[in-house]
Scaffold this active site. Structure first.
Site, PDB file in Angstrom:
ATOM      1  N   CYS A 246      43.632  -6.240 -20.108  1.00  0.00           N
ATOM      2  CA  CYS A 246      42.739  -7.401 -20.116  1.00  0.00           C
ATOM      3  C   CYS A 246      43.519  -8.605 -19.597  1.00  0.00           C
ATOM      4  CB  CYS A 246      42.265  -7.665 -21.544  1.00  0.00           C
ATOM      5  SG  CYS A 246      41.230  -9.123 -21.714  1.00  0.00           S
ATOM      6  N   LEU A 247      42.878  -9.413 -18.761  1.00  0.00           N
ATOM      7  CA  LEU A 247      43.559 -10.587 -18.202  1.00  0.00           C
ATOM      8  C   LEU A 247      43.969 -11.571 -19.302  1.00  0.00           C
ATOM      9  CD1 LEU A 247      41.375 -11.281 -15.023  1.00  0.00           C
ATOM     10  CD2 LEU A 247      43.620 -10.192 -15.124  1.00  0.00           C
TER      11      LEU A 247
ATOM     12  N   HIS B  88      33.658  -3.473 -21.470  1.00  0.00           N
ATOM     13  CA  HIS B  88      34.754  -4.404 -21.764  1.00  0.00           C
ATOM     14  C   HIS B  88      34.273  -5.871 -21.680  1.00  0.00           C
ATOM     15  CE1 HIS B  88      39.181  -5.575 -21.383  1.00  0.00           C
ATOM     16  NE2 HIS B  88      38.572  -6.678 -20.986  1.00  0.00           N
ATOM     17  N   GLU B  89      33.523  -6.189 -20.597  1.00  0.00           N
ATOM     18  CA  GLU B  89      33.079  -7.584 -20.406  1.00  0.00           C
ATOM     19  C   GLU B  89      32.013  -7.974 -21.437  1.00  0.00           C
ATOM     20  OE1 GLU B  89      35.028  -9.197 -18.687  1.00  0.00           O
ATOM     21  OE2 GLU B  89      35.913  -7.515 -17.611  1.00  0.00           O
TER      22      GLU B  89
ATOM     23  N   HIS C 279      33.581  -8.944 -24.568  1.00  0.00           N
ATOM     24  CA  HIS C 279      34.073 -10.330 -24.526  1.00  0.00           C
ATOM     25  C   HIS C 279      32.988 -11.310 -24.961  1.00  0.00           C
ATOM     26  CE1 HIS C 279      38.134 -10.494 -22.994  1.00  0.00           C
ATOM     27  NE2 HIS C 279      37.862  -9.721 -21.962  1.00  0.00           N
TER      28      HIS C 279
ATOM     29  N   GLN D 191      36.713 -16.166 -21.326  1.00  0.00           N
ATOM     30  CA  GLN D 191      38.099 -16.146 -20.853  1.00  0.00           C
ATOM     31  C   GLN D 191      38.478 -17.418 -20.099  1.00  0.00           C
ATOM     32  OE1 GLN D 191      37.622 -11.980 -19.085  1.00  0.00           O
ATOM     33  NE2 GLN D 191      39.723 -11.932 -19.805  1.00  0.00           N
TER      34      GLN D 191
ATOM     35  N   GLY E  61      37.200  -7.680 -13.568  1.00  0.00           N
ATOM     36  CA  GLY E  61      36.140  -8.278 -14.370  1.00  0.00           C
ATOM     37  C   GLY E  61      36.640  -9.522 -15.080  1.00  0.00           C
TER      38      GLY E  61
HETATM   39 ZN   LIG Z   1      39.193  -8.646 -20.835  1.00  0.00          ZN
END
Ligand SMILES: [Zn+2]
Length: 169
Positions: free
Chosen positions: A92-93, A134-135, A138, A50, A45
């Site tokens: 998380c990226l 999660h997204e 963000h 991000q 995701g």
């Molecule tokens: Zn994330």
């Protein structure tokens, strides 16, 4: 085109995003680049903040490019109901190398718009529900570490501070 993924510390990650209101070729291009970036990372995701854009857009693909039918691009998602709870290790990226157990709803129903502005309803459970939660976080300027105890959060923040000082973040 691959886009740089911003890391913890970037203001844009702590900012609540604005709804998408123009559904044009430019939006499609952004989504396409986000999917490409997500695959290379690799991740399941990615949310627009991000990559430095505070718009309510996210891409999800649990198959990470293996199954085109699993690609999900959502604009202006809203959680309309949730059910149960799941606790699982999550990363998380934007916070690479860190992961912690986070509680998320086990099931959820999300209403969103497609890239063409059409309304869709997603009935999610398990990993998809976790990923959507999660997204969507963000898009509200919330990161997974915001769900942790103050102690755990401080430990991670301190480690990131050290990495930043050493020029390794
Ligand atoms: Zn994330």
């Amino acid at each position: 085109m691959l886009l740089p993924i911003l890391k913890y510390g970037a203001i844009v990650l702590k900012t609540s995003s604005s709804p998408v209101d123009v559904f044009d070729g430019e939006l499609e291009k952004i989504a396409k680049n986000m999917i490409e970036t997500m695959y290379v990372a690799p991740g399941i995701g990615l949310a627009a903040p991000q990559i430095g854009l505070n718009i309510r857009l996210a891409t999800i693909d649990l198959s990470v490019g293996e199954d085109p039918s699993q690609v999900l691009v959502i604009c202006n998602p809203e959680i309309t109901s949730t059910e149960g709870e799941q606790k699982c290790d999550e990363g998380c990226l934007s916070i690479p190398e860190f992961s912690e157990v986070v509680a998320r709803p086990r099931k959820m129903i999300v209403r969103a718009l497609t890239l063409h502005g059409d309304e869709i309803t997603i009935n999610a459970e398990g990993i998809l529900a976790r990923c959507l939660s999660h997204e969507i976080d963000h898009l509200n300027g919330v990161l997974f570490i915001d769900h942790l105890s103050p102690l755990k959060r401080t430990l991670i923040r301190n480690k990131i501070k050290k990495l930043t000082k050493a020029g390794e973040w």
